[in-house]
Design a protein around this motif. Sequence first.
Motif, PDB file in Angstrom:
ATOM      1  N   GLN A   1       8.555   0.220  27.418  1.00 48.99           N
ATOM      2  CA  GLN A   1       8.453   0.197  28.879  1.00 48.99           C
ATOM      3  C   GLN A   1       7.291   1.049  29.361  1.00 48.99           C
ATOM      4  O   GLN A   1       6.567   0.668  30.288  1.00 48.99           O
ATOM      5  CB  GLN A   1       9.758   0.708  29.499  1.00 48.99           C
ATOM      6  CG  GLN A   1       9.774   0.705  31.020  1.00 48.99           C
ATOM      7  CD  GLN A   1       9.677  -0.698  31.586  1.00 48.99           C
ATOM      8  OE1 GLN A   1      10.344  -1.616  31.096  1.00 48.99           O
ATOM      9  NE2 GLN A   1       8.825  -0.897  32.589  1.00 48.99           N
ATOM     10  N   ALA A   2       7.129   2.202  28.689  1.00 50.07           N
ATOM     11  CA  ALA A   2       6.030   3.087  29.074  1.00 50.07           C
ATOM     12  C   ALA A   2       4.685   2.409  28.856  1.00 50.07           C
ATOM     13  O   ALA A   2       3.774   2.489  29.709  1.00 50.07           O
ATOM     14  CB  ALA A   2       6.102   4.397  28.292  1.00 50.07           C
ATOM     15  N   LEU A   3       4.553   1.721  27.706  1.00 52.24           N
ATOM     16  CA  LEU A   3       3.306   1.000  27.456  1.00 52.24           C
ATOM     17  C   LEU A   3       3.104  -0.129  28.459  1.00 52.24           C
ATOM     18  O   LEU A   3       1.985  -0.399  28.908  1.00 52.24           O
ATOM     19  CB  LEU A   3       3.310   0.451  26.026  1.00 52.24           C
ATOM     20  CG  LEU A   3       3.184   1.484  24.906  1.00 52.24           C
ATOM     21  CD1 LEU A   3       3.338   0.805  23.541  1.00 52.24           C
ATOM     22  CD2 LEU A   3       1.838   2.179  25.003  1.00 52.24           C
ATOM     23  N   TYR A   4       4.207  -0.778  28.827  1.00 50.03           N
ATOM     24  CA  TYR A   4       4.107  -1.868  29.811  1.00 50.03           C
ATOM     25  C   TYR A   4       3.647  -1.326  31.169  1.00 50.03           C
ATOM     26  O   TYR A   4       2.755  -1.896  31.812  1.00 50.03           O
ATOM     27  CB  TYR A   4       5.455  -2.563  29.943  1.00 50.03           C
ATOM     28  CG  TYR A   4       5.462  -3.623  31.026  1.00 50.03           C
ATOM     29  CD1 TYR A   4       4.938  -4.889  30.786  1.00 50.03           C
ATOM     30  CD2 TYR A   4       6.002  -3.343  32.285  1.00 50.03           C
ATOM     31  CE1 TYR A   4       4.931  -5.855  31.778  1.00 50.03           C
ATOM     32  CE2 TYR A   4       5.995  -4.293  33.281  1.00 50.03           C
ATOM     33  CZ  TYR A   4       5.456  -5.552  33.030  1.00 50.03           C
ATOM     34  OH  TYR A   4       5.446  -6.505  34.015  1.00 50.03           O
ATOM     35  N   ASP A   5       4.261  -0.219  31.603  1.00 46.53           N
ATOM     36  CA  ASP A   5       3.880   0.371  32.893  1.00 46.53           C
ATOM     37  C   ASP A   5       2.421   0.825  32.853  1.00 46.53           C
ATOM     38  O   ASP A   5       1.667   0.654  33.828  1.00 46.53           O
ATOM     39  CB  ASP A   5       4.782   1.560  33.215  1.00 46.53           C
ATOM     40  CG  ASP A   5       6.219   1.136  33.507  1.00 46.53           C
ATOM     41  OD1 ASP A   5       6.419  -0.077  33.793  1.00 46.53           O
ATOM     42  OD2 ASP A   5       7.105   1.997  33.449  1.00 46.53           O
ATOM     43  N   TYR A   6       2.027   1.404  31.756  1.00 44.49           N
ATOM     44  CA  TYR A   6       0.640   1.865  31.618  1.00 44.49           C
ATOM     45  C   TYR A   6      -0.323   0.678  31.667  1.00 44.49           C
ATOM     46  O   TYR A   6      -1.341   0.691  32.354  1.00 44.49           O
ATOM     47  CB  TYR A   6       0.494   2.627  30.305  1.00 44.49           C
ATOM     48  CG  TYR A   6      -0.899   3.129  30.033  1.00 44.49           C
ATOM     49  CD1 TYR A   6      -1.388   4.269  30.672  1.00 44.49           C
ATOM     50  CD2 TYR A   6      -1.729   2.463  29.130  1.00 44.49           C
ATOM     51  CE1 TYR A   6      -2.669   4.737  30.420  1.00 44.49           C
ATOM     52  CE2 TYR A   6      -3.020   2.910  28.883  1.00 44.49           C
ATOM     53  CZ  TYR A   6      -3.485   4.048  29.528  1.00 44.49           C
ATOM     54  OH  TYR A   6      -4.748   4.510  29.281  1.00 44.49           O
ATOM     55  N   GLY A   7       0.000  -0.380  30.936  1.00 42.31           N
ATOM     56  CA  GLY A   7      -0.850  -1.577  30.924  1.00 42.31           C
ATOM     57  C   GLY A   7      -0.934  -2.232  32.289  1.00 42.31           C
ATOM     58  O   GLY A   7      -1.996  -2.706  32.713  1.00 42.31           O
ATOM     59  N   LYS A  11      -4.317  -2.772  34.491  1.00 41.34           N
ATOM     60  CA  LYS A  11      -4.650  -4.116  34.985  1.00 41.34           C
ATOM     61  C   LYS A  11      -4.893  -4.090  36.500  1.00 41.34           C
ATOM     62  O   LYS A  11      -5.815  -4.727  37.020  1.00 41.34           O
ATOM     63  CB  LYS A  11      -3.514  -5.071  34.645  1.00 41.34           C
ATOM     64  CG  LYS A  11      -3.738  -6.527  35.059  1.00 41.34           C
ATOM     65  CD  LYS A  11      -2.596  -7.381  34.553  1.00 41.34           C
ATOM     66  CE  LYS A  11      -2.827  -8.851  34.947  1.00 41.34           C
ATOM     67  NZ  LYS A  11      -2.689  -9.075  36.378  1.00 41.34           N
ATOM     68  N   GLN A  12      -4.051  -3.342  37.207  1.00 42.12           N
ATOM     69  CA  GLN A  12      -4.211  -3.227  38.668  1.00 42.12           C
ATOM     70  C   GLN A  12      -5.573  -2.629  39.021  1.00 42.12           C
ATOM     71  O   GLN A  12      -6.276  -3.109  39.921  1.00 42.12           O
ATOM     72  CB  GLN A  12      -3.094  -2.349  39.250  1.00 42.12           C
ATOM     73  CG  GLN A  12      -3.256  -1.977  40.721  1.00 42.12           C
ATOM     74  CD  GLN A  12      -3.007  -3.164  41.640  1.00 42.12           C
ATOM     75  OE1 GLN A  12      -2.349  -4.125  41.232  1.00 42.12           O
ATOM     76  NE2 GLN A  12      -3.539  -3.114  42.842  1.00 42.12           N
ATOM     77  N   ILE A  13      -5.981  -1.589  38.316  1.00 38.62           N
ATOM     78  CA  ILE A  13      -7.266  -0.950  38.581  1.00 38.62           C
ATOM     79  C   ILE A  13      -8.412  -1.893  38.243  1.00 38.62           C
ATOM     80  O   ILE A  13      -9.403  -2.005  38.983  1.00 38.62           O
ATOM     81  CB  ILE A  13      -7.387   0.365  37.782  1.00 38.62           C
ATOM     82  CG1 ILE A  13      -6.371   1.392  38.291  1.00 38.62           C
ATOM     83  CG2 ILE A  13      -8.804   0.931  37.889  1.00 38.62           C
ATOM     84  CD1 ILE A  13      -6.356   2.684  37.504  1.00 38.62           C
ATOM     85  N   GLN A  14      -8.283  -2.585  37.120  1.00 38.72           N
ATOM     86  CA  GLN A  14      -9.344  -3.490  36.710  1.00 38.72           C
ATOM     87  C   GLN A  14      -9.548  -4.627  37.718  1.00 38.72           C
ATOM     88  O   GLN A  14     -10.657  -5.045  38.005  1.00 38.72           O
ATOM     89  CB  GLN A  14      -9.034  -4.070  35.320  1.00 38.72           C
ATOM     90  CG  GLN A  14      -9.175  -3.061  34.187  1.00 38.72           C
ATOM     91  CD  GLN A  14      -8.753  -3.646  32.858  1.00 38.72           C
ATOM     92  OE1 GLN A  14      -7.931  -4.562  32.800  1.00 38.72           O
ATOM     93  NE2 GLN A  14      -9.312  -3.104  31.775  1.00 38.72           N
ATOM     94  N   PHE A  19      -4.857   1.590  42.477  1.00 41.70           N
ATOM     95  CA  PHE A  19      -3.433   1.372  42.234  1.00 41.70           C
ATOM     96  C   PHE A  19      -2.797   0.738  43.476  1.00 41.70           C
ATOM     97  O   PHE A  19      -3.249   0.951  44.610  1.00 41.70           O
ATOM     98  CB  PHE A  19      -2.722   2.702  41.945  1.00 41.70           C
ATOM     99  CG  PHE A  19      -3.022   3.266  40.587  1.00 41.70           C
ATOM    100  CD1 PHE A  19      -2.597   2.603  39.441  1.00 41.70           C
ATOM    101  CD2 PHE A  19      -3.727   4.452  40.451  1.00 41.70           C
ATOM    102  CE1 PHE A  19      -2.871   3.119  38.186  1.00 41.70           C
ATOM    103  CE2 PHE A  19      -4.005   4.980  39.200  1.00 41.70           C
ATOM    104  CZ  PHE A  19      -3.587   4.306  38.061  1.00 41.70           C
ATOM    105  N   ALA A  20      -1.765   0.001  43.276  1.00 36.84           N
ATOM    106  CA  ALA A  20      -1.012  -0.557  44.393  1.00 36.84           C
ATOM    107  C   ALA A  20      -0.317   0.557  45.169  1.00 36.84           C
ATOM    108  O   ALA A  20       0.161   1.535  44.576  1.00 36.84           O
ATOM    109  CB  ALA A  20       0.015  -1.567  43.887  1.00 36.84           C
ATOM    110  N   TRP A  21      -0.279   0.424  46.496  1.00 34.54           N
ATOM    111  CA  TRP A  21       0.409   1.421  47.332  1.00 34.54           C
ATOM    112  C   TRP A  21       1.888   1.456  46.993  1.00 34.54           C
ATOM    113  O   TRP A  21       2.520   0.409  46.758  1.00 34.54           O
ATOM    114  CB  TRP A  21       0.212   1.075  48.800  1.00 34.54           C
ATOM    115  CG  TRP A  21       0.966   1.973  49.740  1.00 34.54           C
ATOM    116  CD1 TRP A  21       0.621   3.222  50.134  1.00 34.54           C
ATOM    117  CD2 TRP A  21       2.213   1.673  50.375  1.00 34.54           C
ATOM    118  NE1 TRP A  21       1.551   3.746  50.993  1.00 34.54           N
ATOM    119  CE2 TRP A  21       2.563   2.811  51.158  1.00 34.54           C
ATOM    120  CE3 TRP A  21       3.078   0.583  50.362  1.00 34.54           C
ATOM    121  CZ2 TRP A  21       3.719   2.861  51.913  1.00 34.54           C
ATOM    122  CZ3 TRP A  21       4.241   0.629  51.112  1.00 34.54           C
ATOM    123  CH2 TRP A  21       4.559   1.765  51.884  1.00 34.54           C
TER     124      TRP A  21
END
Length: 343
Positions: A1-7, A11-14, A19-21
């Motif tokens: 889950q941590a890797l998923y949240d990090y990924g 992706k959001q930044i890219q 980051f999303a509000w």
Amino acid sequence: QALYDYGTAIKQIQENGFFAWQSTKAGGYDIGAGVSYNGVNYINTAAGNTAAPDVSGWTRIIDEKQITGSTPLKDLNADIWTGTSRDTLVASLRSNVNISGEGVITYDSNGYFNSTSRFIVISNGKGAFFSTNGYFDIIIPTSGTIQGVGMANVTATSAGIPFSNWQALYYILPIGSANVSIASNFRIVSYTSDVVIPDNWVLVASRNGDYNTLSIAGGKYTLHQGESIDTTKYSSAFVPNADLVRGLPADFTSSKATNGYQKLPSGLIIQWGIVPNSIGADGTYTINYPIAFPNAALLGVAQMISTNNGLDSNSAAWSPISNSQCSIIKDRATDTAWIAIGY
């Protein structure tokens, strides 16, 4: 889950740059924080801001689409951010230069401005962003109410639109329409109240209160009160108005009678006349000038008209009395000519 949240965050930044509000961010956002919200990027301007970006404390970041008008910004004091296309903005501003008049343009002695034909903005763009016909007609109304901006309304009459003090007449270009002139689109504006002139208002005429002159169609024509210009005769072979050409008084009036006068643009006036032999043989005779000199009679001459092939030796003389009279002295019963020059 941590890797998923990090990924997901990477992706959001890219994809969006930020980051999303998050409404659950502890302590809210610091000043300068950047977020992405509903596909739009924002910068925070309020400390500890917990409000959504479309509520308060956030400034949208301008991107290319917003500049070109496809996703325009709102609530900013500039047309380019409120949705007016760049093409419309430029064409509207250019109209203040690309406007011309036709027919006889008049600024009459009562201060009314009129023209026997249209003013026109043409070859300035064609399409939905400007004029769908490629030009706008601007016809001075001769009836109805002209809405005042920063001043009272005025009433148009058969003489045209009245001007006083420092006032300007604008026409609101009906962007995206055909060329037909719309009487209700005229506005007369005073400098005495706060007003921001919109980009699609084209300046038709403005009055100079110091000199009582009217500058028309971007300064292409300048008239004093009581003057007019026939634009159909505006050529190198015709001088329509001495003010426009020389900056001198436009008064060339004359009388070609036996006792007559000629006014010159410099202000000089030449007058002449004849003292007939029927009024006496010799003596001094008071003569009324055909018109009074406004300032002074400078000099004059008198000469008896010979009946003997110029061999008469009798004499005559001119003498000033006032700006409206002179005296002629002659010593025989012969017609006597005189000329006076003044201003």
